[in-house]
Scaffold this active site. Structure first.
Site, short mmCIF file in Angstrom:
data_model
loop_
_atom_site.label_atom_id
_atom_site.label_comp_id
_atom_site.label_asym_id
_atom_site.label_seq_id
_atom_site.Cartn_x
_atom_site.Cartn_y
_atom_site.Cartn_z
N HIS A 136 7.43 -7.25 -8.92
CA HIS A 136 8.53 -6.89 -8.02
C HIS A 136 9.88 -6.92 -8.73
O HIS A 136 10.81 -6.26 -8.32
CB HIS A 136 8.48 -7.75 -6.75
CG HIS A 136 7.34 -7.34 -5.89
ND1 HIS A 136 6.14 -8.01 -5.89
CD2 HIS A 136 7.17 -6.26 -5.08
CE1 HIS A 136 5.30 -7.38 -5.08
NE2 HIS A 136 5.90 -6.33 -4.58
N GLU B 79 -4.63 -1.45 -0.11
CA GLU B 79 -4.25 -2.03 -1.40
C GLU B 79 -5.16 -3.19 -1.80
O GLU B 79 -4.93 -3.86 -2.80
CB GLU B 79 -2.78 -2.45 -1.40
CG GLU B 79 -2.35 -3.32 -0.25
CD GLU B 79 -0.85 -3.65 -0.29
OE1 GLU B 79 -0.18 -3.40 -1.30
OE2 GLU B 79 -0.35 -4.18 0.71
N ASP C 195 -0.92 -3.02 -6.00
CA ASP C 195 -1.85 -4.12 -5.74
C ASP C 195 -3.29 -3.70 -5.93
O ASP C 195 -4.10 -4.47 -6.44
CB ASP C 195 -1.64 -4.66 -4.32
CG ASP C 195 -0.48 -5.63 -4.28
OD1 ASP C 195 -0.44 -6.53 -5.13
OD2 ASP C 195 0.39 -5.48 -3.42
N CYS D 299 1.86 5.04 -2.17
CA CYS D 299 3.22 4.51 -2.27
C CYS D 299 3.40 3.53 -3.42
O CYS D 299 4.43 2.89 -3.54
CB CYS D 299 3.67 3.89 -0.95
SG CYS D 299 2.69 2.47 -0.47
C1 PEP Z 1 1.69 -1.57 -3.71
O1 PEP Z 1 1.07 -2.62 -3.79
O2 PEP Z 1 1.36 -0.53 -4.33
C2 PEP Z 1 2.90 -1.48 -2.89
C3 PEP Z 1 3.49 -0.32 -2.69
O3 PEP Z 1 3.41 -2.62 -2.38
P1 PEP Z 1 4.22 -3.71 -3.23
O4 PEP Z 1 4.51 -3.11 -4.58
O5 PEP Z 1 5.47 -4.04 -2.49
O6 PEP Z 1 3.26 -4.84 -3.30
MG MG Z 2 1.47 -4.17 -2.37
#
Ligand code: PEP
Ligand code: MG
Length: 582
Positions: free
Chosen positions: A191, A434, A458, A505
Site C-alpha cells: 500500500h 481477491e 491480493d 482493479c
Molecule cells: C487488490 O488487492 O488488487 C486491490 C485492488 O485492493 P488493495 O490493493 O487495496 O488491497
Molecule cells: Mg486487496
C-alpha cells in the site's frame, strides 16, 4: 557511482539531494556551511562529542549498576570511540577543507570507516560496524538536536531514502518537497507503493540494504520507471537523466492529448477505463486523465492518521466530495479494507496477529465489528441518493460472508427507510475477487451480486503464498504466473455465464502488457491508478480484441511466468514500441 536495483512502483525520474530517514531519527544533509564559518562548525562538533561521550558514560554507569561492569564496558568503549582524536581530526578536516556541515562530514567519515571494516573479511571486525553506526547516531542526535526546529519540516526539495515507509507515513509526505523516495524493503503492490502512485511521487522499493552507503545531502537519482536508485551519479549519467526528465514531460503532454478520445479497439470494442482513488482530492485526476469513472475508492484512507473513527457524516461528506466532482460518472465505493499493512493503529483487530494478511482484515474485521461497519454502510447509502454510487465488498472468501454483508446492508436500508432518509434501493452491489477461494466459487458468488472486480494485488499474493510487501519473495509474486492467468480466466468465464460485468482493479491492469492479456481474456473494463489511463488508451486504440484474444490463448498454454512475460513484452514491443522505451 553506484546503481541499486529494486522494484519500480511509481513512475518518473527525480534528481536531488538525499534525505535519509531511519527508524529512529532523521539524518539530514544540509551539506555545506557558509565559507569561512568552519571554526564555529568544528566547535559545534566538539560540543556534540562532549555531550555524546557524557551520555555514553552515563549509560555505562547505569548499566554497570544494573547488569554488571562487563555490560557497562560496552558503553565505555562507545565513549572512547566518540572521543577518538583521529575521528575528531578527520571530521574537522572535512569541515575545514570542503565546507561540509558537521553532520555530513561525520556521516562521510563513519561510512568510510565502516566500508574499510566490511572489506576486511573478518567477522569480528565487520561486527564493529554496528558500533560505528551506533556512535554516529549518538553524535547525530546531539548535532541534530541543536537544529531541531529546522528539521520539523523538510524545507528544500529532496529525495527521501528509508529502510521502509508505512502507508500512513507515505500518505503524509509533503509533495512539495519530496521529489521521490526509495526504500530498502517493500514490494510491488504494497500500500506504500499504491499511495506513492496516488501522490504522483516517483518511487522504488525493495532495493535491499543501501542506507549505509549514503549520507544525507549526497546527490542521488531515483528512476521510478526502471526501478533504479543511483548513488553519486557521474556527470554522463546525470546528463542522461536530465534529458530523460525533459523527454518524460514531453511524453506526458502527448498522452494527455488522448484524454478526450474514447478507449476503443481497432475492431470497435469499447473498453471502460476507470480510476482507483484513495483520497477525495484525487477525483480531479479522474477527469484530467480522461477516465470513465471511479472503479475503486479505497475508503480506508479516511482512517489515516486519526485516533477516533470517522463519523457517518465525515464518511458521507467525503463521498459527496467525490460525487460532486464527477457528475454522472459511476463511483464504486469499496467498504473498509483495514488490517494487514493498513493503519493498524486506527482500528485494531481483536488481538496482535501473527499473520495479519491471513487474519482479521477487511470485510472480516467489519463483520466482527458491525457497529463500525453500519456507520459506513449508512453513509454510502445516503450518498447513493446523489449519484451513480455502487458498493463493493473486499476480501470475500466464502458465500456465507457475502450473504452476511448483504444482510447487514439490507438491514441498514430498512433503518434508513424507517427514518425516511433517501437512498438508491437499487444500488448495485459487487464483490471483489481477491482470495483464491472466491475465484474458485465465482459461479456461486456471481448469482448473488451485480458485478465482480478482481483484486489482483491480493489474488497474486494469496495464490502464490508470496507476501505482496516482502521484497525477498518478489520473484514469486508475479502477475505473469500461469496460475494467476488461469484463475482470472475462470472468474471471467463465470461472470460471462451469469451475465454480470467483471473488472480488474489491481495494479496488474495498469501495465500495458497485462492490460493487453486481460482484454484477451475477456475483460471489458479495467480500473487503475489515474496516471496509467492515457497510456492504456493509446494501447487500446492500437490493438484488436482478436489479436489480444489470440495472445491470451497463447499465454495460457505456457508453462512459466518467465515465458509469459517474455512473450507479452514482445507483443507490446511490436504494438507500442514507445511504451517500453520511456
Ligand atoms: C487488490 O488487492 O488488487 C486491490 C485492488 O485492493 P488493495 O490493493 O487495496 O488491497
Ligand atoms: Mg486487496
Amino acid at each position: 557511482m553506484e546503481i541499486k536495483r529494486g522494484v519500480a512502483v511509481s513512475p518518473g525520474v527525480a534528481i536531488g539531494p538525499a534525505w535519509v530517514l531511519d527508524t529512529e531519527e532523521v539524518r539530514i544533509g544540509e551539506r555545506f556551511i557558509a565559507t569561512g564559518t568552519y571554526p564555529e562548525e568544528i566547535e559545534r562538533f566538539d560540543r556534540a562529542v562532549q555531550a555524546a561521550a557524557n551520555e555514553a558514560r552515563q549509560i555505562q554507569k547505569t548499566v554497570s549498576e544494573r547488569l554488571g561492569e562487563q555490560y557497562g564496558a560496552i558503553f565505555g568503549a562507545h565513549a572512547a570511540l566518540i572521543e577518538d582524536p583521529n575521528l575528531r581530526q578527520e571530521v574537522a578536516a572535512q569541515i575545514r577543507d570542503h565546507s561540509f556541515t558537521a553532520e555530513y562530514a561525520l556521516s562521510r567519515v563513519i561510512r568510510r570507516r565502516a566500508k574499510i571494516l566490511a572489506g576486511l573479511n573478518d567477522r569480528i571486525l565487520a561486527d564493529r560496524q554496528s558500533d560505528l553506526f551506533d556512535i554516529e547516531k549518538r553524535l547525530l542526535r546531539q548535532l541534530v538536536g541543536q537544529r531541531q526546529a529546522q528539521l520539523q519540516k523538510l524545507s528544500e526539495a529532496a529525495i527521501l531514502l528509508a529502510h521502509d515507509l508505512a502507508p500512513s507515513e507515505t500518505a503524509q509526505l509533503d509533495r512539495q518537497h519530496v521529489l521521490a523516495f526509495a526504500t530498502e524493503a517493500g514490494g510491488r503492490t504494497s500500500h506504500t507503493a499504491i499511495v506513492a502512485n496516488a501522490l504522483g511521487i516517483p518511487a522504488v522499493v525493495g532495493l535491499g540494504p543501501f542506507l549505509t552507503d549514503v549520507s544525507g545531502g549526497d546527490l542521488v537519482i531515483v528512476d521510478g520507471n526502471r526501478g533504479l536508485l543511483i548513488l553519486d551519479p557521474d556527470a554522463e549519467t546525470l546528463e542522461r537523466y536530465r534529458q530523460a526528465q525533459a523527454a518524460q514531460a514531453g511524453h506526458e503532454r502527448e498522452l494527455i492529448e488522448l484524454r478526450d478520445l474514447p478507449a476503443i479497439t481497432r475492431d470497435g470494442v469499447r473498453i471502460l477505463l476507470l480510476g482507483n482513488i484513495e483520497f477525495p482530492e484525487e477525483a480531479a485526476q479522474i477527469l484530467e486523465r480522461g477516465a470513465d469513472g471511479v472503479g475503486l475508492y479505497r475508503t480506508e484512507f479516511l482512517y489515516l492518521g486519526r485516533k477516533e473513527d470517522p463519523t457517518e457524516q465525515e464518511h458521507f461528506q467525503a463521498y459527496l466530495k467525490v460525487l460532486r466532482q464527477l457528475p454522472g460518472k459511476p463511483i464504486v465505493i469499496r467498504t473498509l479494507d483495514i488490517g494487514a499493512d493498513k493503519f493498524r493503529s486506527a482500528v485494531e483487530p481483536p488481538a496482535q496477529e501473527r499473520n495479519p494478511f491471513l487474519g482479521v482484515r477487511s470485510l472480516r474485521l467489519c463483520l466482527h465489528n458491525k457497529s463500525l461497519f453500519r456507520v459506513q454502510l449508512r453513509a454510502i447509502l445516503r450518498a447513493s441518493a446523489f449519484g451513480d454510487v455502487r458498493i463493493m465488498f473486499p476480501m470475500v472468501s466464502t458465500l456465507a460472508e457475502l450473504r452476511e454483508a448483504k444482510l447487514l446492508l439490507h438491514d441498514v436500508m430498512d433503518e434508513l427507510n424507517e427514518e425516511q432518509v433517501p437512498f438508491n434501493p437499487q444500488i448495485p452491489v459487487g464483490t471483489m475477487i481477491e482470495v483464491p477461494s472466491a475465484a474458485l466459487i465465482a459461479d456461486l458468488l456471481a448469482k448473488e451480486v451485480n458485478f465482480f472486480s478482481i483484486g489482483t494485488n491480493d489474488l497474486i499474493q494469496y495464490v502464490l503464498a508470496a507476501d505482496r510487501t516482502n521484497e525477498n519473495v518478489a520473484y514469486l509474486y508475479n502477475a505473469s504466473d500461469p496460475a494467476v492467468l488461469r484463475l482470472i480466466e475462470q472468474v471471467v468465464r463465470a461472470a460471462e455465464r451469469h451475465g454480470i460485468p467483471v473488472n480488474v482493479c489491481g495494479e496488474m491492469g495498469a501495465e500495458p502488457m497485462y492490460a493487453f492479456v486481460l482484454i484477451g481474456l475477456g475483460l471489458r473494463q479495467l480500473s487503475t491508478p489515474p496516471s496509467a489511463i492515457p497510456e492504456l488508451k493509446r494501447l487500446i486504440r492500437s490493438i484488436t480484441v482478436e489479436e489480444a484474444r489470440r495472445a491470451a490463448q497463447a499465454a495460457l498454454q505456457m508453462e512459466s511466468a518467465q515465458d509469459i512475460t517474455n512473450y507479452l513484452r514482445d507483443q507490446i514491443r511490436r504494438i507500442l514500441p514507445e511504451a517500453l522505451a520511456v
